[in-house]
Design an enzyme around this catalytic site. Structure first.
Site, PDB file in Angstrom:
ATOM      1  N   CYS A  99     -28.275  33.666   0.369  1.00 47.91           N
ATOM      2  CA  CYS A  99     -27.115  33.375  -0.485  1.00 47.91           C
ATOM      3  C   CYS A  99     -25.967  34.299  -0.093  1.00 47.91           C
ATOM      4  O   CYS A  99     -26.083  35.519  -0.185  1.00 47.91           O
ATOM      5  CB  CYS A  99     -27.470  33.582  -1.952  1.00 47.91           C
ATOM      6  SG  CYS A  99     -26.045  33.368  -3.049  1.00 47.91           S
ATOM      7  N   TYR A 149       0.785  57.675 -49.379  1.00 45.13           N
ATOM      8  CA  TYR A 149       1.648  58.483 -48.509  1.00 45.13           C
ATOM      9  C   TYR A 149       3.095  58.560 -48.968  1.00 45.13           C
ATOM     10  O   TYR A 149       3.928  59.087 -48.265  1.00 45.13           O
ATOM     11  CB  TYR A 149       1.586  57.989 -47.068  1.00 45.13           C
ATOM     12  CG  TYR A 149       1.748  56.481 -46.909  1.00 45.13           C
ATOM     13  CD1 TYR A 149       2.939  55.852 -47.239  1.00 45.13           C
ATOM     14  CD2 TYR A 149       0.704  55.705 -46.421  1.00 45.13           C
ATOM     15  CE1 TYR A 149       3.091  54.486 -47.104  1.00 45.13           C
ATOM     16  CE2 TYR A 149       0.842  54.328 -46.271  1.00 45.13           C
ATOM     17  CZ  TYR A 149       2.037  53.724 -46.619  1.00 45.13           C
ATOM     18  OH  TYR A 149       2.176  52.370 -46.482  1.00 45.13           O
ATOM     19  N   CYS A 171     -24.680  29.249  -3.193  1.00 47.57           N
ATOM     20  CA  CYS A 171     -25.512  28.749  -2.093  1.00 47.57           C
ATOM     21  C   CYS A 171     -26.328  27.520  -2.474  1.00 47.57           C
ATOM     22  O   CYS A 171     -27.073  26.990  -1.668  1.00 47.57           O
ATOM     23  CB  CYS A 171     -26.445  29.852  -1.585  1.00 47.57           C
ATOM     24  SG  CYS A 171     -27.790  30.203  -2.743  1.00 47.57           S
ATOM     25  N   LYS A 174       3.906  53.532 -31.913  1.00 53.20           N
ATOM     26  CA  LYS A 174       2.781  52.607 -31.793  1.00 53.20           C
ATOM     27  C   LYS A 174       1.895  52.912 -30.582  1.00 53.20           C
ATOM     28  O   LYS A 174       2.372  53.375 -29.546  1.00 53.20           O
ATOM     29  CB  LYS A 174       3.311  51.167 -31.651  1.00 53.20           C
ATOM     30  CG  LYS A 174       4.197  50.722 -32.781  1.00 53.20           C
ATOM     31  CD  LYS A 174       3.446  50.558 -34.078  1.00 53.20           C
ATOM     32  CE  LYS A 174       2.965  49.175 -34.347  1.00 53.20           C
ATOM     33  NZ  LYS A 174       3.866  48.136 -34.703  1.00 53.20           N
ATOM     34  N   ASP A 211      -3.765  50.554 -40.403  1.00 53.38           N
ATOM     35  CA  ASP A 211      -3.596  49.128 -40.180  1.00 53.38           C
ATOM     36  C   ASP A 211      -4.164  48.358 -41.372  1.00 53.38           C
ATOM     37  O   ASP A 211      -5.268  47.842 -41.337  1.00 53.38           O
ATOM     38  CB  ASP A 211      -4.321  48.739 -38.892  1.00 53.38           C
ATOM     39  CG  ASP A 211      -3.619  47.611 -38.187  1.00 53.38           C
ATOM     40  OD1 ASP A 211      -2.601  47.140 -38.722  1.00 53.38           O
ATOM     41  OD2 ASP A 211      -4.087  47.203 -37.115  1.00 53.38           O
ATOM     42  N   CYS A 255     -27.355  27.522  -7.781  1.00 57.80           N
ATOM     43  CA  CYS A 255     -26.439  28.648  -7.563  1.00 57.80           C
ATOM     44  C   CYS A 255     -25.059  28.107  -7.186  1.00 57.80           C
ATOM     45  O   CYS A 255     -24.953  27.275  -6.284  1.00 57.80           O
ATOM     46  CB  CYS A 255     -26.991  29.543  -6.458  1.00 57.80           C
ATOM     47  SG  CYS A 255     -25.812  30.785  -5.905  1.00 57.80           S
ATOM     48  N   GLU A 314       1.387  61.358 -39.615  1.00 55.40           N
ATOM     49  CA  GLU A 314       0.305  60.631 -40.303  1.00 55.40           C
ATOM     50  C   GLU A 314      -0.182  59.489 -39.418  1.00 55.40           C
ATOM     51  O   GLU A 314       0.594  58.926 -38.661  1.00 55.40           O
ATOM     52  CB  GLU A 314       0.842  60.010 -41.613  1.00 55.40           C
ATOM     53  CG  GLU A 314       1.487  61.000 -42.548  1.00 55.40           C
ATOM     54  CD  GLU A 314       2.184  60.313 -43.730  1.00 55.40           C
ATOM     55  OE1 GLU A 314       2.254  59.075 -43.773  1.00 55.40           O
ATOM     56  OE2 GLU A 314       2.670  61.051 -44.608  1.00 55.40           O
ATOM     57  N   LYS A 319      -0.873  55.751 -38.602  1.00 56.76           N
ATOM     58  CA  LYS A 319      -0.308  54.505 -39.122  1.00 56.76           C
ATOM     59  C   LYS A 319      -1.467  53.558 -39.378  1.00 56.76           C
ATOM     60  O   LYS A 319      -2.027  52.947 -38.473  1.00 56.76           O
ATOM     61  CB  LYS A 319       0.693  53.886 -38.154  1.00 56.76           C
ATOM     62  CG  LYS A 319       1.412  52.711 -38.792  1.00 56.76           C
ATOM     63  CD  LYS A 319       2.596  52.269 -37.962  1.00 56.76           C
ATOM     64  CE  LYS A 319       3.459  51.277 -38.736  1.00 56.76           C
ATOM     65  NZ  LYS A 319       2.750  50.040 -39.084  1.00 56.76           N
ATOM     66  N   CYS A 359     -30.317  33.431  -8.998  1.00 58.65           N
ATOM     67  CA  CYS A 359     -30.319  32.530  -7.851  1.00 58.65           C
ATOM     68  C   CYS A 359     -31.524  32.907  -6.999  1.00 58.65           C
ATOM     69  O   CYS A 359     -31.785  34.091  -6.772  1.00 58.65           O
ATOM     70  CB  CYS A 359     -29.027  32.743  -7.063  1.00 58.65           C
ATOM     71  SG  CYS A 359     -29.118  32.271  -5.339  1.00 58.65           S
TER      72      CYS A 359
HETATM   73  S1  IVH Z   1       5.739  54.956 -44.691  1.00 57.79           S
HETATM   74  C1  IVH Z   1       9.963  54.216 -45.878  1.00 57.79           C
HETATM   75  N1  IVH Z   1       3.429  55.802 -43.758  1.00 57.79           N
HETATM   76  O1  IVH Z   1       3.658  50.578 -41.989  1.00 57.79           O
HETATM   77  C2  IVH Z   1       8.575  54.450 -45.440  1.00 57.79           C
HETATM   78  N2  IVH Z   1       3.869  53.452 -43.735  1.00 57.79           N
HETATM   79  O2  IVH Z   1       6.052  49.554 -40.677  1.00 57.79           O
HETATM   80  C3  IVH Z   1       7.752  53.223 -45.371  1.00 57.79           C
HETATM   81  N3  IVH Z   1       2.048  52.109 -42.840  1.00 57.79           N
HETATM   82  O3  IVH Z   1       4.877  48.766 -44.720  1.00 57.79           O
HETATM   83  C4  IVH Z   1       6.331  53.348 -45.068  1.00 57.79           C
HETATM   84  N4  IVH Z   1       0.656  53.759 -42.451  1.00 57.79           N
HETATM   85  O4  IVH Z   1       2.335  49.122 -44.531  1.00 57.79           O
HETATM   86  C5  IVH Z   1       4.222  54.732 -43.996  1.00 57.79           C
HETATM   87  N5  IVH Z   1       1.414  56.670 -42.976  1.00 57.79           N
HETATM   88  C6  IVH Z   1       2.197  55.617 -43.231  1.00 57.79           C
HETATM   89  C7  IVH Z   1       1.797  54.296 -42.943  1.00 57.79           C
HETATM   90  C8  IVH Z   1       2.673  53.242 -43.207  1.00 57.79           C
HETATM   91  C9  IVH Z   1       0.835  52.445 -42.392  1.00 57.79           C
HETATM   92  C10 IVH Z   1       2.571  50.723 -42.869  1.00 57.79           C
HETATM   93  C11 IVH Z   1       3.074  50.271 -44.219  1.00 57.79           C
HETATM   94  C12 IVH Z   1       4.508  49.906 -43.999  1.00 57.79           C
HETATM   95  C13 IVH Z   1       4.567  49.652 -42.541  1.00 57.79           C
HETATM   96  C14 IVH Z   1       5.962  49.880 -42.006  1.00 57.79           C
END
Ligand code: IVH
Length: 672
Positions: free
Chosen positions: A433, A225, A412, A314, A118, A409, A114, A116, A427
């Site tokens: 120059c 999720y 120069c 990450k 933000d 400038c 999945e 991650k 310039c």
């Molecule tokens: S799973 C036990 N899935 O990442 C599982 N977290 O570093 C816990 N986050 O607090 C979370 N996308 O805010 C999970 N696809 C994803 C995520 C996700 C973002 C964030 C979430 C969590 C933090 C953990």
């Protein structure tokens, strides 16, 4: 009567919820806004007449209740954990190895991968299908009650679709899509208000509002999720199955998740998402791999505060904050003064950045960057780092002065002019120059111009500073003895350089024209001029009008070209090049044509790694023509996702079709 009203109310609520889902989750609205508004108006009217029939899950109740003084506390029955982080490919392999060892599995494991997201983690409790409570993660054990705020997120159902369990706690991420974030900041800027640093902060700031009416006006979304407490339902055997189940209840889930096999599958997903990252509508800071089978997850269990069955892999951060040490002006080949921010070096997007261009003074003022400011720097993918914005609260006291254009400038000391209405200041020193001279020589020698191998920036700097080279033709008088005296120049490299310079004497007209560094004359204009005039002399004698007849040459370019050749200084420079033995062939016999000259490309569908404009630019830079329609003259059709009828036409004409990878390879082959 009331019975009839009750039925109508229920029908209206269900209908509106369905349209909300289509609009906010499926991105596929079915009816025009006006019609939706009509349904809403009818519902509001009926509820006003029968307030006793208002229910908590009614779409009119998304923003309801008075602002609260503070957030209530929610204790999570199942703690909200965090994730272990990985950064290198080896981290993924090690995670997979450990999981398989603990499970005693020989073959590859399935993972659910999945993005991650933000944003910030939330947990929602649905009782008998109706949203009852929403809370933030807090410290993982206790969070804040943000129910009224989460209710305003239109993508989030207030009632689950279909048959729902008695108790269902779902977990996910609240985030702000990039487009919404940018709009919000533009609006705030327009009102002279503070802007948000990034979409994550904007999402957090929006959700944690004591007045839910403010939250309601913010473009928040949510993807689910995971699970918390559940009763009256047996969750599916796998994470992939769970996501499907959540989706059928109308809970939004991320469309870019997928099941992958083994560490190899995880890495492929990681790389693919890395490429897509810049074109996704939301910000992500990595991807998450979860062992797919729930039974395996249970066997793997947890260490301290993170599951052993998941890894957050990450990406290198694309944004970082740093301090502006100084703002200086650099002088380019044409005398243009470019403001550059000198930064405290910062690691961002996988490289260390210590300078960023600020393009021109208007841009400096628009962003209001000053020396000493703390700023956000961004480097996404392979793009050039940029200064995104200043963090106003961190401006030093007393406030530093606004940046002003220098009158002279910095190199120069000639007078600097900024013509009315133009963004660029220049310039006026011209070839006197040293900065302009140096840039002109550097450009002259560059690979796509005269292609003098081994004549790097440092060397050019020494040659110009030591007054060994004042004009391009001086390069052709350099001797091994002269060069040997320079820094890091042995006899051998000096001899090689002299050879390379000698070698560059044989060139082509387009390359020479490009090498001269005429303003606004890039490679493709140089080629067009060469093609039209065939030789240098007719071009040197041509009037502005003559030059404007060249395809794709407009009045501005024509004026620059005519002015260049009218200058006695430039005519002298060209005469001297000839005297030193520089010779050129007209473009058609030479190799000057760009690698893709004469080839027409047509783009169709969506490319993941680049926008249409980027793809076109990359192709035209190599000499290709990019056309909007397929014909017999088309050399290649580049097809992305969901290509249109152009692809069919290409097939029917037997034209070669490239996918994105093939395009990438083709571009790479011809670059550097
Ligand atoms: S799973 C036990 N899935 O990442 C599982 N977290 O570093 C816990 N986050 O607090 C979370 N996308 O805010 C999970 N696809 C994803 C995520 C996700 C973002 C964030 C979430 C969590 C933090 C953990």
């Amino acid at each position: 009567m009331t019975k009839g009203v009750g039925a109508r109310l229920a029908a209206l609520r269900a209908e509106i919820a369905r349209h909300d889902h289509r609009y906010y989750v499926l991105d596929d609205p079915e009816i025009p806004d006006a019609e939706y508004d009509k349904l809403m108006a009818e519902l509001k009217g009926l509820e006003a007449a029968h307030p006793e029939l208002i229910t908590a899950d009614s779409p009119t109740q998304r923003v309801a209740g008075a602002p609260s003084g503070e957030f209530g506390e929610v204790v999570h029955q199942v703690p909200m954990l965090s994730l272990d982080n990985g950064f290198t490919e080896e981290d993924v392999a090690a995670f997979d190895r450990r999981a398989r060892e603990r499970l005693g599995t020989e073959g590859p494991l399935d993972y659910f991968a999945e993005p991650k997201l933000d944003g910030l983690a939330v947990t929602l409790v649905f009782k008998d299908g109706v949203l009852d409570r929403a809370a933030t993660r807090g410290d993982g054990v206790k969070g804040e009650d943000v129910t009224p705020n989460v209710r305003t997120i239109r993508a989030c159902p207030l009632r689950l679709h279909g048959e729902a369990p008695r108790l269902l706690e779902v977990r996910g991420e609240v985030f702000m899509p990039i487009a919404g974030f940018e709009r919000l900041n533009r609006e705030a800027e327009g009102r002279g208000e503070k802007t948000f640093v990034n979409p994550r902060n904007a999402a957090a700031g929006s959700l944690r509002q004591l007045d839910p009416r403010i939250t309601a006006a913010r473009p928040l979304r949510v993807y689910f999720y995971g699970l918390g407490v559940v009763s009256g339902w047996r969750p599916p055997e796998t994470q992939s199955g769970l996501i499907k189940a959540l989706e059928t209840w109308g809970l939004p889930v991320c469309p870019h998740s997928e099941r992958v096999r083994g560490a190899e599958g995880c890495l492929e997903y990681y790389r693919a998402m890395g490429r897509r990252r810049a074109s996704l509508p939301y910000q992500i800071d990595g991807v998450v791999f979860k062992v797919d089978r729930r039974a395996d997850q249970e066997r793997l269990g947890y260490v301290s505060r993170a599951p052993r069955w998941a890894l957050a892999q990450k990406f290198p951060a694309e944004e970082a904050t740093t301090r502006v040490r100084a703002i200086e002006f650099q002088v380019g080949r044409t005398g243009a003064l470019t403001p550059v921010a000198r930064l405290e070096p910062v690691f961002v997007g996988g490289v260390t950045v210590s300078n960023v261009t600020l393009h021109n003074l208007d841009e400096v003022w628009r962003k209001d960057v000053r020396e000493g400011d703390t700023v956000v720097v961004r480097r996404a993918g392979d793009v050039i780092p940029e200064l995104v914005r200043v963090i106003p609260g961190r401006r030093p006291k007393p406030e530093p002065h606004r940046v002003q254009l220098p009158r002279h400038c910095p190199v120069c000391h000639s007078v600097v002019i900024k013509p009315e209405g133009e963004a660029v200041a220049r310039c006026t020193g011209g070839f006197t120059c040293p900065a302009q001279r140096q840039e002109a020589i550097r450009h002259f020698a560059s690979r796509r111009a005269m292609d003098i191998e081994g004549l790097g920036d440092k060397l050019v700097e020494q040659l110009v500073e030591g007054a060994l080279v004042r004009a391009p033709a001086d390069l052709y008088t350099l001797t091994v003895e002269q060069l040997q005296g320079l820094e890091r120049m042995g006899e051998k490299s000096a001899a090689n350089l002299v050879k390379a310079i000698e070698h560059s004497k044989r060139t082509t007209l387009p390359r020479l024209l490009y090498a001269l560094g005429i303003r606004e004359v890039g490679e493709s204009t140089a080629l067009a001029l060469a093609r039209h005039f065939g030789e240098l002399d007719p071009l040197m004698g041509a009037s502005e009008d003559d030059i404007q007849r060249v395809p794709d040459v407009g009045p501005v370019v024509a004026a620059h070209v005519a002015a260049f050749f009218a200058s006695p200084e430039h005519r002298e420079a060209i005469r001297r090049l000839r005297d030193e033995g520089v010779r050129w062939e007209p473009f058609d016999q030479g190799a000057a044509a760009l690698p893709l000259s004469g080839q027409t490309f047509v783009l169709t569908g969506t490319l993941e790694g680049f926008s249409r404009e980027q793809a076109s630019e990359a192709l035209t830079a190599l000499g290709a023509k990019v056309s909007g329609s397929v014909s017999k003259k088309t050399r290649y059709v580049v097809a992305g996702a969901e290509p249109g009828s152009k692809l069919e036409k290409a097939r029917s004409l037997g034209i070669e079709v490239l996918d994105e990878d093939a395009l990438r390879r083709l571009l790479a082959r011809h670059h550097e």
